[in-house]
Design a protein around this motif. Structure first.
Motif, PDB file in Angstrom:
ATOM      1  N   ASP A  59      -6.046  -4.907 -14.046  1.00 26.28           N
ATOM      2  CA  ASP A  59      -6.628  -4.140 -13.067  1.00 26.28           C
ATOM      3  C   ASP A  59      -7.806  -3.029 -13.382  1.00 26.28           C
ATOM      4  O   ASP A  59      -8.282  -2.286 -12.843  1.00 26.28           O
ATOM      5  CB  ASP A  59      -5.618  -3.112 -12.491  1.00 26.28           C
ATOM      6  N   ARG A 384     -14.231  -0.860  -4.058  1.00 23.80           N
ATOM      7  CA  ARG A 384     -13.346   0.081  -3.157  1.00 23.80           C
ATOM      8  C   ARG A 384     -12.161  -1.067  -2.541  1.00 23.80           C
ATOM      9  O   ARG A 384     -11.305  -0.875  -2.451  1.00 23.80           O
ATOM     10  CB  ARG A 384     -13.696   0.921  -2.152  1.00 23.80           C
ATOM     11  N   ALA A 385     -13.001  -2.101  -1.965  1.00 22.43           N
ATOM     12  CA  ALA A 385     -12.039  -3.143  -1.436  1.00 22.43           C
ATOM     13  C   ALA A 385     -11.175  -3.854  -2.361  1.00 22.43           C
ATOM     14  O   ALA A 385     -10.147  -4.298  -2.346  1.00 22.43           O
ATOM     15  CB  ALA A 385     -12.817  -4.048  -0.737  1.00 22.43           C
ATOM     16  N   ALA A 387     -10.238  -2.633  -5.207  1.00 21.25           N
ATOM     17  CA  ALA A 387      -8.889  -1.725  -5.694  1.00 21.25           C
ATOM     18  C   ALA A 387      -7.901  -1.607  -4.837  1.00 21.25           C
ATOM     19  O   ALA A 387      -6.745  -1.398  -5.137  1.00 21.25           O
ATOM     20  CB  ALA A 387      -9.610  -0.288  -5.971  1.00 21.25           C
ATOM     21  N   ALA A 388      -8.147  -1.873  -3.454  1.00 20.90           N
ATOM     22  CA  ALA A 388      -7.213  -1.599  -2.342  1.00 20.90           C
ATOM     23  C   ALA A 388      -6.304  -2.657  -2.155  1.00 20.90           C
ATOM     24  O   ALA A 388      -5.383  -2.803  -1.222  1.00 20.90           O
ATOM     25  CB  ALA A 388      -8.017  -1.143  -1.010  1.00 20.90           C
ATOM     26  N   SER A 389      -6.800  -3.888  -2.744  1.00 19.70           N
ATOM     27  CA  SER A 389      -6.145  -5.267  -2.746  1.00 19.70           C
ATOM     28  C   SER A 389      -5.558  -5.908  -3.738  1.00 19.70           C
ATOM     29  O   SER A 389      -6.257  -6.195  -4.757  1.00 19.70           O
ATOM     30  CB  SER A 389      -7.112  -6.144  -1.798  1.00 19.70           C
ATOM     31  N   ARG A 393      -7.712  -8.273  -6.485  1.00 19.68           N
ATOM     32  CA  ARG A 393      -7.671  -7.843  -7.852  1.00 19.68           C
ATOM     33  C   ARG A 393      -7.088  -9.043  -8.925  1.00 19.68           C
ATOM     34  O   ARG A 393      -7.719  -9.136  -9.656  1.00 19.68           O
ATOM     35  CB  ARG A 393      -6.935  -6.636  -8.227  1.00 19.68           C
ATOM     36  N   GLU A 415       0.113 -10.941   0.552  1.00 20.06           N
ATOM     37  CA  GLU A 415      -1.204 -10.586   0.994  1.00 20.06           C
ATOM     38  C   GLU A 415      -1.960 -11.764   0.490  1.00 20.06           C
ATOM     39  O   GLU A 415      -1.830 -12.297  -0.622  1.00 20.06           O
ATOM     40  CB  GLU A 415      -1.498  -9.460   0.053  1.00 20.06           C
ATOM     41  N   ALA A 444     -12.455  -6.989   4.945  1.00 16.71           N
ATOM     42  CA  ALA A 444     -12.110  -5.980   3.769  1.00 16.71           C
ATOM     43  C   ALA A 444     -12.954  -5.010   3.736  1.00 16.71           C
ATOM     44  O   ALA A 444     -13.139  -3.801   2.905  1.00 16.71           O
ATOM     45  CB  ALA A 444     -11.364  -6.678   2.716  1.00 16.71           C
TER      46      ALA A 444
END
Length: 468
Positions: A59, A384-385, A387-389, A393, A415, A444
């Motif tokens: 991550d 940002r996209a 980090a949100a998925s 990642r 997902e 996204a």
């Protein structure tokens, strides 16, 4: 020329398609049995509280700081002052280029000619200034890694006179400089990794920064060219610091780097692949091949760090804007490097859309900040996209690339993400495979729903990032 440029020569040699897979990767010896770590000594005093929010290696998003170029002052304080901006970009690890005193004897002002592994370069400030930077980074949820130069020292390092046997010597008993690709780097002296006392002293110095500055890991310079048993000894010892979760990155491609315990290898070959596709017209399927070759011997969540620029290639090759087709091409290349597989890294100034390179020894150009908010916004949006998925990642990729479009899905649990990237400076029609045609996704990056039919039109260097 500094031996710092060994890594530069190494990366440039990697740019030809033939050498990417064979010519510039040193032969990988079979890893010997692990060497016992140095004997336990009295535990040093810990400065601060070990950082509890070091990201898992899969991550991580790295941000490389070149102190000399980062601010007008060129010091730790200049970095501390911009930590909010670094955080806002969407990274979670700050990687500082070498912070140690620089050798003067035979020197060329290279940060990679270290005179003392245990001290701070006064050019950048004091130990207290470094601690202030680390504390401020931790307060913002950012881990901090240091750069470690294991291969060699400057000629005025104290070891030269105190322990000449810690260095490689020729038949006449003269300490030698390291060489690579036929080039000798006369500003530094080659260490002898057959010397166990030298190893113990160096590893003790590595450990010392974890305690006295509370850092969270290391990027190890030129890591393919020391013995694998040394790195096994070093990584085992660092992992034995149970109070800290450390990130350990090898600046190398040797598959055995994964075997000996590094979290991450360096994506030299992937950068060369960007050259092949964006500058030489090779098909986008090139990236699919590199996902296999760069991960040989990787297990679990071990990663490859992928980038579109760093301190070496920025100075030698130019900025991503110059290399990959302007702002649009630079962003297109970054989408592939940061989304397809691995850990992304940004080099300071990249997010400002700099077209001026930062040449060695990094004293002539400063980063120009906040002049291209549109470019900065695009980097923030992509990170940002990501980090949100969980899928973006570290989901499992499936390749669907064509000659002109790097296309892949990534799946993690329930997902799924779909990424389409046009690698050409012209509009391209991409025909979706049957598995992806006539499907509905969420955009996204922009939000909203997007239904795909049988083909997708992508603008020059355009990209789509979808998920469901």
């Amino acid at each position: 020329m500094s031996f710092f440029n060994t890594a530069l020569k190494y990366s440039l040699a990697c740019l030809t398609a033939a050498s990417l897979l064979a010519g510039c990767k040193p032969e990988s010896p079979v890893a010997p049995a692990p060497v016992d770590p140095p004997p336990a000594t009295e535990k040093p005093t810990q400065y601060g509280t070990p950082f509890a929010a070091v990201p898992d290696r899969q991550d991580a998003v790295l941000y490389q700081v070149n102190m000399r170029a980062f601010s007008q002052a060129g010091n730790f304080a200049g970095v501390t002052a911009r930590l909010d901006s670094i955080k806002a970009l969407g990274v979670n690890v700050v990687y500082l280029m070498p912070i140690y005193p620089i050798g003067q004897l035979r020197g060329v002002n290279s940060p990679y000619a270290v005179r003392d592994y245990t001290a701070v370069n006064p050019e950048f400030g004091s130990l207290d200034d470094l601690r202030t930077l680390v504390d401020a980074a931790h307060a913002r949820g950012l881990a901090v890694m240091l750069d470690w130069v294991a291969n060699h020292t400057s000629w005025d390092h104290a070891w030269i006179t105190a322990h000449p046997d810690w260095y490689l010597q020729n038949a006449a008993g003269t300490i030698v400089s390291p060489s690579n690709n036929g080039v000798t780097y006369n500003d530094v002296a080659q260490l002898n990794f057959a010397s166990q006392p030298m190893r113990l002293e160096m590893i003790a110095a590595m450990k010392s920064w974890v305690y006295k500055a509370n850092v969270d890991g290391y990027r190890f310079d030129y890591a393919d060219f020391q013995s694998v048993d040394f790195w096994k000894q070093a990584t085992d010892t660092l992992r034995n610091i149970k109070s800290h979760k450390l990130l350990l990155l090898a600046e190398g491609t040797r598959a055995d780097n994964f075997t000996v315990g590094f979290d991450m290898n360096f994506g030299f070959s992937f950068y060369g692949g960007l050259w092949d596709v964006y500058r030489r017209g090779q098909p986008a399927t090139r990236f699919d091949q590199l996902n296999a070759t760069e991960y040989q011997k990787a297990t679990g969540t071990q990663q490859v760090v992928r980038y579109t620029t760093n301190h070496d290639v920025n100075g030698s090759d130019g900025t991503p804007v110059a290399l990959f087709g302007g702002d649009a091409g630079a962003m297109s290349a970054f989408v592939i490097a940061s989304y397809y597989k691995g850990v992304p890294m940004i080099y300071n100034g990249q997010e400002s859309g700099m077209s001026t390179a930062i040449p060695f020894p990094f004293t002539s150009v400063n980063v120009t900040w906040d002049t291209r908010p549109d470019v900065t916004k695009a980097y923030k949006q992509l990170l940002r996209a990501r980090a949100a998925s969980a899928a973006l990642r570290h989901g499992t990729p499936t390749a669907y690339s064509s000659a002109d479009v790097c296309a892949f899905t990534k799946t993690e649990g329930n997902e799924q993400a779909l990424v389409l990237v046009n690698v050409r400076n012209q509009t391209v029609q991409y025909t979706l495979p049957a598995a992806l045609a006539n499907t509905t996704w969420t955009d996204a990056l922009q939000g909203g729903s997007r239904t795909l039919e049988s083909t997708v039109s992508l603008l020059p260097y355009g990209y789509l990032v979808l998920k469901k």
